[in-house]
Design an enzyme around this catalytic site. Structure first.
Site, PDB file in Angstrom:
ATOM      1  N   HIS A 191      72.476  -2.894  -3.356  1.00 30.03           N
ATOM      2  CA  HIS A 191      71.214  -2.916  -2.490  1.00 30.03           C
ATOM      3  C   HIS A 191      71.277  -3.422  -1.114  1.00 30.03           C
ATOM      4  CE1 HIS A 191      66.872  -3.155  -1.225  1.00 30.03           C
ATOM      5  NE2 HIS A 191      67.557  -3.792  -0.375  1.00 30.03           N
ATOM      6  N   GLU A 192      72.501  -3.767  -0.665  1.00 28.99           N
ATOM      7  CA  GLU A 192      72.325  -4.078   0.583  1.00 28.99           C
ATOM      8  C   GLU A 192      73.057  -3.985   0.980  1.00 28.99           C
ATOM      9  OE1 GLU A 192      70.493  -6.887   1.486  1.00 28.99           O
ATOM     10  OE2 GLU A 192      69.844  -7.398  -0.284  1.00 28.99           O
ATOM     11  N   HIS A 230      71.924  -1.111   2.729  1.00 30.87           N
ATOM     12  CA  HIS A 230      71.520  -1.760   4.477  1.00 30.87           C
ATOM     13  C   HIS A 230      72.899  -1.558   5.504  1.00 30.87           C
ATOM     14  CE1 HIS A 230      67.809  -3.195   3.636  1.00 30.87           C
ATOM     15  NE2 HIS A 230      67.949  -3.425   2.542  1.00 30.87           N
ATOM     16  N   GLU A 241      64.889   0.133   5.292  1.00 36.12           N
ATOM     17  CA  GLU A 241      64.691   0.221   3.094  1.00 36.12           C
ATOM     18  C   GLU A 241      65.284   1.437   2.426  1.00 36.12           C
ATOM     19  OE1 GLU A 241      64.293  -3.265   0.912  1.00 36.12           O
ATOM     20  OE2 GLU A 241      64.608  -3.769   3.291  1.00 36.12           O
TER      21      GLU A 241
END
Lengths: 491, 491
Positions: free
Chosen positions: A260-261, A264, A290
């Site tokens: 997930h990170e 980003h 997001e």
């Protein structure tokens, strides 16, 4: 002249923000506890200084002159992004800024102990202060921007987004989501899924994380991976600081967190070099941000073709076990189960958590709901969307999130906007380049190239509607997200 | 009013310096290489901003008004320390500041490749630029402060110190040091010393370092230990960042390095809490700072009684071996051998390296020596003090240090001042509390208490002469250092 003066001014501001970003990362990852008081004071001094620099009286004249100057189209956009930051910083009276920030820190600080104690009565007066000041902020912003009060807050995180649009996309979602959740649960009831057996040593989990980041194209020359209690992606685009946390019993938590990170992080690392020091070179919005993390975590990492590549990495670091079979992992990572806690929610039930918060925070800001009535409304909506009660359970109900404690009303919709944008991007990518199955199996980097070309390199050079329309053929739309869920969970 | 306005202004400046200190530490320990360009720009923007804040025209009026106000004695000292910082920042024309800083970065950057290449001809023109601008800086400071040119540079690192005083203490040293070195070498010639056999795993060396820091009273709630190419003690006094480097073949390098930096760190951690954000709350001078690191590294860590406590720690982390016998370690850690490199020098020959540099840099700044003549003078003095030649060997001769490349003329004496102050402190402590032998063996913390009471808590509340006289009964004096060397090396 005035445009280049503005550019210089905002670049200086960016340098200060750089130092703040690194020191913020340090605070969460490296700083010994005894350093906190001095650090908090230093960070607050930096915030005041940055705010002062945005309120420099010279800026207004420079903006007026620059608007008369002959600028390239990109420079014009850059100019309006500078103006947007300046306007956001200057449209509130400074005593309101101070009071709002103070009430927010006080409430957030108290929340850290009141939440575990399930102490709603202790929390309510502090929350009422924050809400009261947030309403004043919203009113002042609404007046200055010609928006409704809630929209004026939304505008801080999702420029251009309006609650009318949210109502529209969410109303469709609200109709089909509860049924979908029921059907998926019904279908998954019969499935047997193996849970990986730990413990999973932290050093090995970290090595797995680095391997997966490498697979996902993270540039370690411009970033690193560390540990923090609350994972985040920070730093600056030239030096992205990504964090995770490890649970020795659960390898998926850190693994999915890192993925997930990394979404980003790749957005940050992919921002265009020539604009990086200016507002126009920053990520477009929280929703678009997001969309990248969710593209990585949901569209990509839970895709069966990706799991086929993930399974050998798990085996390399933890040895072989039946639960690591790709089929089993695919079932495990797409398991749907309504629960009380947003951050633990699966891909299908997550939007329910967001819609609930959106409805409540909108009514709070518009004055249609009072703070004391939040627990009752929360319980009603949890019953309606997920069939669960939170009566008397404040800590797993309306006290579970940090966002409202410091007055970040208007932030929650970004999560579900991100999920929708991610699905739109996956759909467009597949129309243009072939199925995700094939792309993941044969040309994983081409997926990142598509995101680089269509999202990352554009930073804030377009508004979100234009960015998404150019990339996906149409603006915000829940259809792709719905199709994605139907196909993955009932297909 | 004006005093509290000044206090507020300098506290804000301190907060900015805090962020710079942490980001500087990060740059040396954590930052991925690709982050360097953006970080350098951010750090430079911070330096410019801090300098601007020191040049704020309001300050002059506030200083004038504050001098008429009724202040406590400590506030008066605080006021003059603020004025000293302000004066240092404002007495140079800003174009000279810019040119000096630019020439320094250029020369230092080139030095990093020219030194290993032994390229004196390539280095000379860059060094001449730095020297030329340093002379201009010295001339401007000398005029403003009513000091000689070299003294005006010395004043930046050692407020109150003058070359007349240095000449005085160094002339004694120069007379007895060469003989002492000869005698010690002669005596040590017959000794057999065992070298510890590696490899020494880095993780174990780090654990040993943490153990030794604990033994030395380092407060881990307000600091940490990391790795950097060039070890340093940075951060802020509430959060001291100490670094070392590890060599798998040589456990003493990191061990003694950590002990040295822990001396710096405890001084920082021991500064008085109520003055920490103001200039008066900072460490007194580089010489006093170095006296603490050398007290720890030389007076304490190479003392036989301390080595008795060190040996079991080495054995705990690396197992037992004959070289870890305390007697052997004591011989090893007090081995004297003239060498070309200052940073590798032992306690006895180190002052020779400093006196040589002092004489050369003083003559360079006073215009009695030109840059092109430095290698010849260097060789002469090395022959005279240590009996070694550096002819044609620039990289291990006059190009070995970073200090002159960025114009830090006037810094070198701090090292030997530190060694002398440390010996004076050890001598006074023993007169007051009993022999170091007993103190180390029975009451190690009482040694730190003495330093806390006599040095650390006074920060910059007294000038160095007063500080040292109050602590040791007399101002700077080489006798204690001489006695210490005679006793340890010929006793």
């Amino acid at each position: 002249m005035s445009y280049s003066a503005l550019t210089h001014h905002f670049e200086q501001l960016h340098h200060l923000q750089h130092l703040g970003a690194i020191c913020g990362w340090d605070q969460a990852t490296m700083m010994p506890p005894g350093g906190n008081q001095a650090r908090a004071e230093a960070m607050s001094a930096l915030a005041v200084l940055s705010h002062q620099q945005l309120q420099d009286p010279k800026l207004e004249d420079w903006f007026a002159a620059a608007q008369q100057a002959s600028l390239t189209p990109a420079q014009s956009v850059s100019l309006s992004e500078m103006q947007r930051q300046w306007r956001d910083a200057t449209l509130l009276p400074s005593d309101l800024v101070g009071a709002f920030s103070l009430a927010g820190s006080r409430c957030e600080h108290a929340w850290r102990t009141l939440r575990p104690a399930n102490d709603w009565a202790g929390f309510l007066p502090l929350f009422e202060d924050v809400l009261n000041l947030s309403r004043q902020v919203a009113a002042a912003r609404a007046d200055a921007l010609g928006l409704s009060r809630y929209d004026s807050l939304l505008e801080q995180f999702e420029p251009g987004m309006r609650s009318a649009t949210l109502d529209n996309v969410f109303s469709g979602l609200k109709q089909w989501l509860p049924d979908l959740i029921n059907q998926v649960q019904h279908q998954q009831n019969g499935e047997s899924v193996l849970l990986p057996q730990g413990p999973f040593a932290i050093e090995q989990q970290r090595a797995l994380g680095l391997d997966v980041m490498t697979l996902l194209g993270f540039d370690f020359n411009h970033g690193r991976l560390d540990v923090s209690v609350h994972p985040f992606c920070g730093g600056v685009s030239e030096d992205v600081r990504l964090t995770t946390r490890y649970d020795e019993q659960d390898v998926a938590q850190a693994l999915m967190g890192v993925i997930h990170e990394t979404g980003h992080a790749r957005y940050e690392q992919g921002l265009p070099a020539q604009w990086r020091k200016l507002p126009v070179g920053q990520a477009r919005s929280m929703g678009v941000h997001e969309s990248q993390s969710l593209f990585f975590e949901m569209q990509l990492a839970r895709h069966p073709a990706f799991i086929i590549q993930l399974a050998p990495l798990l085996e390399r670091h933890f040895g072989s076990q039946p639960a690591f079979a790709p089929d089993n992992l695919a079932k495990l990572y797409t398991r749907v189960k309504p629960g009380l806690i947003r951050v633990d929610a699966d891909e299908v039930t997550y939007p329910a958590h967001i819609m609930l918060r959106y409805e409540i925070e909108r009514d709070l800001i518009e004055g249609k709901l009072e703070a004391r009535d939040v627990p009752e409304r929360w319980d009603q909506l949890m019953q309606r969307y997920l069939g669960l009660s939170t009566q008397g359970n404040y800590k797993d109900g309306c006290m579970q999130d940090i966002h409202w404690t410091d007055g970040s009303f208007g932030y929650f919709p970004s999560y579900t906007l991100g999920a929708m944008y991610a699905a739109q991007q996956a759909s467009a990518m597949q129309q243009q380049q072939g199925s995700l199955d094939q792309l993941i199996e044969q040309r994983l980097p081409s997926i990142f190239d598509w995101l680089q070309q269509n999202i990352w390199q554009h930073a804030s050079l377009h508004d979100t509607d234009t960015l998404i329309t150019q990339a996906c053929g149409q603006p915000l739309n829940a259809d792709a997200f719905k199709q994605h869920l139907l196909q993955r969970y009932l297909g």
